[in-house]
Write a protein that holds these residues in place. Structure first.
Motif, short mmCIF file in Angstrom:
data_model
loop_
_atom_site.label_atom_id
_atom_site.label_comp_id
_atom_site.label_asym_id
_atom_site.label_seq_id
_atom_site.Cartn_x
_atom_site.Cartn_y
_atom_site.Cartn_z
N TRP A 208 -10.72 -13.58 16.08
CA TRP A 208 -11.40 -12.25 16.80
C TRP A 208 -12.65 -12.58 17.48
N PRO A 209 -13.06 -12.02 18.67
CA PRO A 209 -14.21 -12.30 19.48
C PRO A 209 -15.31 -11.40 18.83
N VAL A 210 -15.14 -10.34 18.13
CA VAL A 210 -16.11 -9.60 17.39
C VAL A 210 -15.56 -8.84 16.17
N GLY A 211 -16.30 -8.31 15.44
CA GLY A 211 -15.89 -7.34 14.34
C GLY A 211 -16.21 -8.15 13.10
N ILE A 212 -15.98 -7.20 11.96
CA ILE A 212 -16.18 -7.42 10.71
C ILE A 212 -14.82 -7.29 9.92
N GLY A 213 -14.57 -8.12 9.02
CA GLY A 213 -13.22 -8.01 8.19
C GLY A 213 -13.11 -6.95 6.98
N GLY A 214 -11.96 -6.45 6.95
CA GLY A 214 -11.47 -5.85 5.75
C GLY A 214 -10.37 -6.13 5.12
N GLN A 215 -10.20 -6.25 3.96
CA GLN A 215 -9.06 -6.49 3.14
C GLN A 215 -7.80 -5.42 3.00
N LYS A 216 -6.81 -5.95 3.84
CA LYS A 216 -5.46 -4.88 3.66
C LYS A 216 -5.93 -3.64 4.54
N ASN A 217 -4.90 -2.58 4.72
CA ASN A 217 -5.24 -1.30 5.11
C ASN A 217 -6.47 -0.65 4.50
N PRO A 218 -6.41 -0.37 3.23
CA PRO A 218 -7.56 0.19 2.48
C PRO A 218 -9.05 -0.56 2.87
N GLY A 219 -8.87 -1.79 3.20
CA GLY A 219 -10.36 -2.30 3.31
C GLY A 219 -10.64 -1.98 4.50
N VAL A 220 -9.95 -1.97 5.50
CA VAL A 220 -10.34 -1.38 6.80
C VAL A 220 -10.76 0.03 7.14
N CYS A 221 -9.86 1.09 6.36
CA CYS A 221 -10.33 2.15 6.12
C CYS A 221 -11.62 2.42 5.33
N ASN A 222 -11.94 1.77 4.45
CA ASN A 222 -13.19 1.96 3.83
C ASN A 222 -14.26 1.63 4.52
N ASN A 223 -14.24 0.41 5.23
CA ASN A 223 -15.48 0.06 6.01
C ASN A 223 -15.58 1.01 7.11
N VAL A 224 -14.44 1.60 7.85
CA VAL A 224 -14.60 2.42 8.74
C VAL A 224 -15.35 3.84 8.37
N ALA A 225 -14.91 4.29 7.12
CA ALA A 225 -15.61 5.43 6.67
C ALA A 225 -16.81 5.32 6.22
N LYS A 226 -17.21 4.03 6.13
CA LYS A 226 -18.73 3.72 5.56
C LYS A 226 -19.60 3.45 6.89
N ILE A 227 -19.10 3.01 7.87
CA ILE A 227 -20.02 2.44 8.72
C ILE A 227 -19.98 3.43 10.10
N ARG A 228 -21.26 3.91 10.50
CA ARG A 228 -21.35 4.60 11.51
C ARG A 228 -21.11 3.90 13.02
N GLY A 229 -20.42 4.57 13.78
CA GLY A 229 -20.05 3.72 15.00
C GLY A 229 -18.90 2.90 14.91
N SER A 230 -18.24 2.73 13.60
CA SER A 230 -17.31 1.88 13.53
C SER A 230 -15.87 2.31 14.41
N ILE A 231 -14.95 1.33 14.52
CA ILE A 231 -13.67 1.43 15.14
C ILE A 231 -12.66 0.49 14.36
N GLY A 232 -11.61 0.99 14.19
CA GLY A 232 -10.60 -0.20 13.42
C GLY A 232 -9.05 0.27 13.86
N TYR A 233 -8.20 -0.13 12.98
CA TYR A 233 -6.90 0.01 13.23
C TYR A 233 -6.34 -0.03 11.90
N THR A 234 -5.27 0.81 11.54
CA THR A 234 -4.65 0.81 10.38
C THR A 234 -3.22 1.71 10.36
N GLU A 235 -2.39 1.63 9.55
CA GLU A 235 -1.15 2.32 9.56
C GLU A 235 -1.39 3.57 9.15
N TYR A 236 -0.73 4.49 10.07
CA TYR A 236 -1.15 5.94 10.16
C TYR A 236 -1.34 6.83 8.69
N THR A 237 -0.77 6.62 7.72
CA THR A 237 -0.49 7.23 6.37
C THR A 237 -1.86 7.12 5.55
#
Length: 350
Positions: A208-237
């Motif tokens: 990845w050229p930029v960004g911070i990691g999250g473990q599995k889909n919940p990890g990405v969602c948790n990071n986005v929920a906590k970090i103002r200005g964040s953007i990520g990708y996850t499964e819709y559910t």
């Protein structure tokens, strides 16, 4: 946080099912939670977190039916592939499909289980869910690290009337593990950006050229929920249950469209499964004004050399998933595999 929300949804889905029993477990380590039923046959699976919410529901309900005990651990597509190759599980889930040649080399059989959507989620204060639009060029430039602020002129131009925060840094959140969701997302970026394709490419794990990691889909969602200005990708559910802000994306037809089961199904409508070697099908960037651009297929892998009893039990279980499990999959915002494709799968598994 994400796991607790998913548990609530799964409990509701179970309550609506004829297989209602006494609760369910963790959608990220889906298995048979304290099931009182002791079955003669046990099937163990592991792999993709993309379909974990519905696999949790299915494994629990099928175990309670008394036909077999089914366990599924959501470890990520890469881990699932490693385990099925090693023979430590009876089936694996993956969103990163194998070619027909790879299936032959590894002695595996692959078939599609569900269709779903990978969505882009953001934490931008003052912007409502579904209000923000991102074009193909803007999305790729954000993940390339070229656009770094939410009031960038390129974002503002396609979002007239949206009050974008001033001087809020964009923080990209991506998966840190080997992930089929990442494979789907980077496959899409490779189709819409020549620079991404040439410099980074598509894969379950990329540089990845930029960004911070999250473990599995919940990890990405948790990071986005906590970090103002964040953007990520996850499964819709996962995004729905976490009440995260999903953006509208520009599809191949030039239409800005919101993620829904209907728009996922519109993408899947173009699939020619009969002529797909090894059932390999990519549904990203499909034509059609109603198509969601990052639609993906999640697959099952089983071993050709499994004993006859295991093969028979696997066929029975997955046949149940395709028939009895289809309605619960739809309630969790997945698109069940069409009956004509299920017939092709049954023929292959004979």
């Amino acid at each position: 946080m994400i796991k607790k929300m998913l548990i609530g949804t799964l409990a509701s889905a179970l309550a609506a099912s004829v297989f209602l029993s006494s609760g369910c477990g963790d959608a990220e380590n889906a298995g048979t939670p304290n099931a009182p039923v002791k079955n003669a046959i046990t099937l163990n699976g592991a792999g993709a977190s993309f379909p974990a919410p519905v696999y949790q529901l299915w494994t629990y309900a099928y175990t309670q039916s008394g036909k077999a005990t089914v366990n599924y651990q959501s470890l990520g597509s890469g881990a699932g592939l490693s385990q099925i190759k090693a023979g430590t599980v009876d089936f694996a889930g993956t969103d990163s499909p194998l070619t027909a040649e790879q299936q032959a080399e590894t002695g595996l059989v692959q078939f599609p289980m569900l269709t779903g959507g990978v969505v882009v989620i953001v934490n931008v204060p003052g912007v409502k869910s579904g209000e923000l639009k991102l074009s193909r060029a803007v999305l790729s430039d954000i993940f390339l690290g070229r656009i770094t602020n939410w009031n960038d002129p390129a974002i503002a131009k396609i979002n007239p009337g949206v009050r974008l925060p001033k001087d809020l840094k964009i923080t990209v959140v991506r998966r840190s593990d080997s992930s089929g969701t990442t494979f789907i997302f980077t496959d899409y970026l490779s189709k819409i950006s020549g620079e991404w394709k040439n410099a980074i490419g598509a894969g379950s794990s990329v540089k990845w050229p930029v960004g911070i990691g999250g473990q599995k889909n919940p990890g990405v969602c948790n990071n986005v929920a906590k970090i103002r200005g964040s953007i990520g990708y996850t499964e819709y559910t996962y995004a729905v249950e976490a009440k995260l802000n999903c953006v509208q994306l520009e599809n191949r037809a030039g239409t800005f469209i919101a993620p829904t089961a209907k728009s996922f199904a519109a993408s899947a409508a173009n699939a020619d499964w009969k002529n797909a070697p090894g059932f390999l099908m990519m549904l990203t960037d499909q034509p059609g004004a109603e198509s969601w651009p990052i639609t993906g297929v999640t697959y099952i892998l089983i071993r050709k050399d499994a004993d006859a009893g295991t093969q028979a039990a696997l066929k029975d279980y997955f046949n149940w998933c395709f028939t009895e499990g289809a309605s619960s999959a739809a309630r969790l915002n997945y698109v069940p595999i069409p009956e004509n494709v299920v017939s092709l799968i049954r023929e292959k598994l004979q």
